[in-house]
Design a protein around this motif. Structure first.
Motif, PDB file in Angstrom:
ATOM      1  N   THR A  41      -0.274   1.225   8.095  1.00 23.83           N
ATOM      2  CA  THR A  41      -1.136   1.064   6.929  1.00 23.83           C
ATOM      3  C   THR A  41      -0.448   1.663   5.711  1.00 23.83           C
ATOM      4  OG1 THR A  41      -3.145   1.136   8.253  1.00 23.83           O
ATOM      5  CG2 THR A  41      -3.389   1.642   5.928  1.00 23.83           C
ATOM      6  N   CYS A  42      -0.397   0.906   4.645  1.00 24.62           N
ATOM      7  CA  CYS A  42       0.274   1.352   3.422  1.00 24.62           C
ATOM      8  C   CYS A  42      -0.713   2.063   2.508  1.00 24.62           C
ATOM      9  CB  CYS A  42       0.895   0.162   2.698  1.00 24.62           C
ATOM     10  SG  CYS A  42       2.161  -0.648   3.683  1.00 24.62           S
ATOM     11  N   LEU A  43      -0.405   3.310   2.174  1.00 24.48           N
ATOM     12  CA  LEU A  43      -1.223   4.069   1.238  1.00 24.48           C
ATOM     13  C   LEU A  43      -0.811   3.784  -0.199  1.00 24.48           C
ATOM     14  CD1 LEU A  43      -1.331   7.485   3.127  1.00 24.48           C
ATOM     15  CD2 LEU A  43      -2.946   5.589   3.242  1.00 24.48           C
ATOM     16  N   GLU A  44       0.442   3.399  -0.384  1.00 26.40           N
ATOM     17  CA  GLU A  44       0.995   2.957  -1.660  1.00 26.40           C
ATOM     18  C   GLU A  44       1.789   1.686  -1.378  1.00 26.40           C
ATOM     19  OE1 GLU A  44       2.085   7.408  -3.395  1.00 26.40           O
ATOM     20  OE2 GLU A  44       3.681   6.049  -2.818  1.00 26.40           O
ATOM     21  N   ASP A  45       2.089   0.915  -2.417  1.00 28.15           N
ATOM     22  CA  ASP A  45       2.982  -0.227  -2.213  1.00 28.15           C
ATOM     23  C   ASP A  45       4.231   0.290  -1.507  1.00 28.15           C
ATOM     24  OD1 ASP A  45       1.123  -1.654  -3.635  1.00 28.15           O
ATOM     25  OD2 ASP A  45       2.399  -1.996  -5.379  1.00 28.15           O
ATOM     26  N   ALA A  46       4.682  -0.412  -0.473  1.00 28.54           N
ATOM     27  CA  ALA A  46       5.806   0.079   0.323  1.00 28.54           C
ATOM     28  C   ALA A  46       6.773  -1.048   0.662  1.00 28.54           C
ATOM     29  CB  ALA A  46       5.290   0.725   1.611  1.00 28.54           C
ATOM     30  N   ALA A  60      12.675  -5.183   5.095  1.00 26.78           N
ATOM     31  CA  ALA A  60      12.541  -4.980   3.646  1.00 26.78           C
ATOM     32  C   ALA A  60      11.435  -5.846   3.039  1.00 26.78           C
ATOM     33  CB  ALA A  60      13.872  -5.210   2.949  1.00 26.78           C
ATOM     34  N   VAL A  61      10.280  -5.861   3.677  1.00 31.20           N
ATOM     35  CA  VAL A  61       9.128  -6.622   3.199  1.00 31.20           C
ATOM     36  C   VAL A  61       8.258  -5.712   2.339  1.00 31.20           C
ATOM     37  CG1 VAL A  61       7.015  -7.808   3.937  1.00 31.20           C
ATOM     38  CG2 VAL A  61       9.137  -8.141   5.191  1.00 31.20           C
ATOM     39  N   VAL A  62       7.843  -6.201   1.187  1.00 32.16           N
ATOM     40  CA  VAL A  62       6.954  -5.432   0.313  1.00 32.16           C
ATOM     41  C   VAL A  62       5.516  -5.650   0.786  1.00 32.16           C
ATOM     42  CG1 VAL A  62       6.117  -5.084  -2.031  1.00 32.16           C
ATOM     43  CG2 VAL A  62       8.527  -5.648  -1.630  1.00 32.16           C
ATOM     44  N   VAL A  63       4.839  -4.546   1.126  1.00 34.33           N
ATOM     45  CA  VAL A  63       3.444  -4.597   1.555  1.00 34.33           C
ATOM     46  C   VAL A  63       2.630  -3.802   0.538  1.00 34.33           C
ATOM     47  CG1 VAL A  63       1.825  -4.071   3.412  1.00 34.33           C
ATOM     48  CG2 VAL A  63       4.168  -4.747   3.970  1.00 34.33           C
ATOM     49  N   PRO A  64       1.572  -4.397  -0.019  1.00 33.20           N
ATOM     50  CA  PRO A  64       0.807  -3.696  -1.055  1.00 33.20           C
ATOM     51  C   PRO A  64      -0.040  -2.565  -0.480  1.00 33.20           C
ATOM     52  CG  PRO A  64      -0.221  -5.795  -0.534  1.00 33.20           C
ATOM     53  CD  PRO A  64       1.071  -5.737   0.234  1.00 33.20           C
ATOM     54  N   ALA A  65      -0.430  -1.647  -1.347  1.00 34.19           N
ATOM     55  CA  ALA A  65      -1.317  -0.552  -0.949  1.00 34.19           C
ATOM     56  C   ALA A  65      -2.578  -1.123  -0.312  1.00 34.19           C
ATOM     57  CB  ALA A  65      -1.671   0.286  -2.169  1.00 34.19           C
ATOM     58  N   GLY A  66      -2.998  -0.536   0.797  1.00 31.05           N
ATOM     59  CA  GLY A  66      -4.179  -1.003   1.513  1.00 31.05           C
ATOM     60  C   GLY A  66      -3.873  -2.023   2.588  1.00 31.05           C
ATOM     61  N   GLY A  67      -2.668  -2.571   2.598  1.00 29.60           N
ATOM     62  CA  GLY A  67      -2.283  -3.561   3.603  1.00 29.60           C
ATOM     63  C   GLY A  67      -1.968  -2.900   4.935  1.00 29.60           C
TER      64      GLY A  67
END
Length: 88
Positions: A41-46, A60-67
């Motif tokens: 779970t991403c707490l910040e964009d990661a 190297a996938v960008v996952v948004p906060a909350g994802g």
């Protein structure tokens, strides 16, 4: 450390509610390679890289906060952001 058989209802409930624990990863970190994870779970964009036991791995996938990404992962690493990697 091996992961639990989630077909057992007791193990499933423990893992689903995070009662097996988690690793907090920030900045540029990798999770313990001896541990399996079942959700991230991403707490910040990661920017996230995971190695999956079954199916595709992500690099190297960008996952948004909350994802949240679900699966059975043998490796979890990030290059930026903050995530919770839940132990399987």
């Amino acid at each position: 450390m091996s992961y639990s058989n989630l077909a057992n209802p007791g193990n499933h409930q423990l893992a689903t509610f995070g009662q097996k624990g988690f690793d907090l990863l920030t900045g540029s970190q990798s999770a313990d390679l001896a541990t399996h994870y079942n959700a991230v779970t991403c707490l910040e964009d990661a920017v996230l890289t995971v190695t999956s036991v079954n199916g595709d791995s992500l690099s190297a996938v960008v996952v948004p906060a909350g994802g949240t990404i679900y699966g059975l992962f043998t490796a979890v690493s990030i290059t930026e952001g903050t995530v919770l990697a839940y132990i399987a």
